[in-house]
Write a protein that holds these residues in place. Structure first.
Motif, PDB file in Angstrom:
ATOM      1  N   LEU A 230       0.841  -1.184   0.000  1.00 14.22           N
ATOM      2  CA  LEU A 230       0.000   0.000   0.000  1.00 14.22           C
ATOM      3  C   LEU A 230       0.881   1.239   0.000  1.00 14.22           C
ATOM      4  N   ALA A 231       0.321   2.342  -0.458  1.00 16.20           N
ATOM      5  CA  ALA A 231       1.045   3.604  -0.467  1.00 16.20           C
ATOM      6  C   ALA A 231       0.346   4.591   0.458  1.00 16.20           C
ATOM      7  N   VAL A 232       1.145   5.379   1.135  1.00 12.62           N
ATOM      8  CA  VAL A 232       0.632   6.430   2.001  1.00 12.62           C
ATOM      9  C   VAL A 232       0.484   7.683   1.164  1.00 12.62           C
ATOM     10  N   ASP A 233      -0.637   8.336   1.296  1.00 18.34           N
ATOM     11  CA  ASP A 233      -0.885   9.595   0.614  1.00 18.34           C
ATOM     12  C   ASP A 233      -0.447  10.722   1.535  1.00 18.34           C
ATOM     13  N   GLU A 234      -0.033  11.827   0.965  1.00 21.30           N
ATOM     14  CA  GLU A 234       0.431  12.943   1.793  1.00 21.30           C
ATOM     15  C   GLU A 234      -0.649  13.488   2.713  1.00 21.30           C
ATOM     16  N   TYR A 235      -1.909  13.198   2.407  1.00 18.02           N
ATOM     17  CA  TYR A 235      -3.018  13.670   3.232  1.00 18.02           C
ATOM     18  C   TYR A 235      -3.537  12.615   4.201  1.00 18.02           C
ATOM     19  N   ASP A 236      -2.931  11.434   4.210  1.00 20.37           N
ATOM     20  CA  ASP A 236      -3.360  10.379   5.132  1.00 20.37           C
ATOM     21  C   ASP A 236      -3.121  10.803   6.580  1.00 20.37           C
ATOM     22  N   SER A 237      -4.102  10.502   7.410  1.00 14.56           N
ATOM     23  CA  SER A 237      -3.953  10.765   8.844  1.00 14.56           C
ATOM     24  C   SER A 237      -3.138   9.645   9.481  1.00 14.56           C
ATOM     25  N   ILE A 238      -2.720   9.858  10.696  1.00 12.74           N
ATOM     26  CA  ILE A 238      -1.999   8.827  11.446  1.00 12.74           C
ATOM     27  C   ILE A 238      -2.871   7.580  11.560  1.00 12.74           C
ATOM     28  N   GLU A 239      -4.169   7.759  11.758  1.00 20.34           N
ATOM     29  CA  GLU A 239      -5.086   6.628  11.876  1.00 20.34           C
ATOM     30  C   GLU A 239      -5.148   5.841  10.565  1.00 20.34           C
TER      31      GLU A 239
END
Length: 84
Positions: A30-39
């Protein structure tokens, strides 16, 4: 991915974001988006650690990677199925 371990991608550059999208589409991570929250990041990491589907996708991709000594050959073979 080659060792059968799913990946959580934290892209900081455009090409890393593109590779992250390919990995996510392949099911090998999976990839993390720059707007992803810690949760959201925590949920993604938990999914990678607990859901067998990610490991299975890594194993499928690993079968297509030759056991060559050339890192370039291995990278090309690894990316090939991701780009389909």
């Amino acid at each position: 991915i080659k060792t059968g371990v799913p990946v959580l991608v934290f892209p900081t550059q455009l090409e890393q974001r593109n590779v992250g999208e390919l990995i996510a589409r392949s099911g090998a991570g999976l990839a993390v988006d720059e707007y992803d929250s810690i949760e959201s990041i925590s949920t993604k990491l938990e999914a990678l650690l607990s859901e067998e589907r990610f490991k299975m996708s890594c194993k499928e991709i690993r079968r297509s990677v030759p056991t060559s000594n050339s890192i370039n050959t291995q990278i090309r073979a690894l990316l090939q199925p991701l780009c389909v």
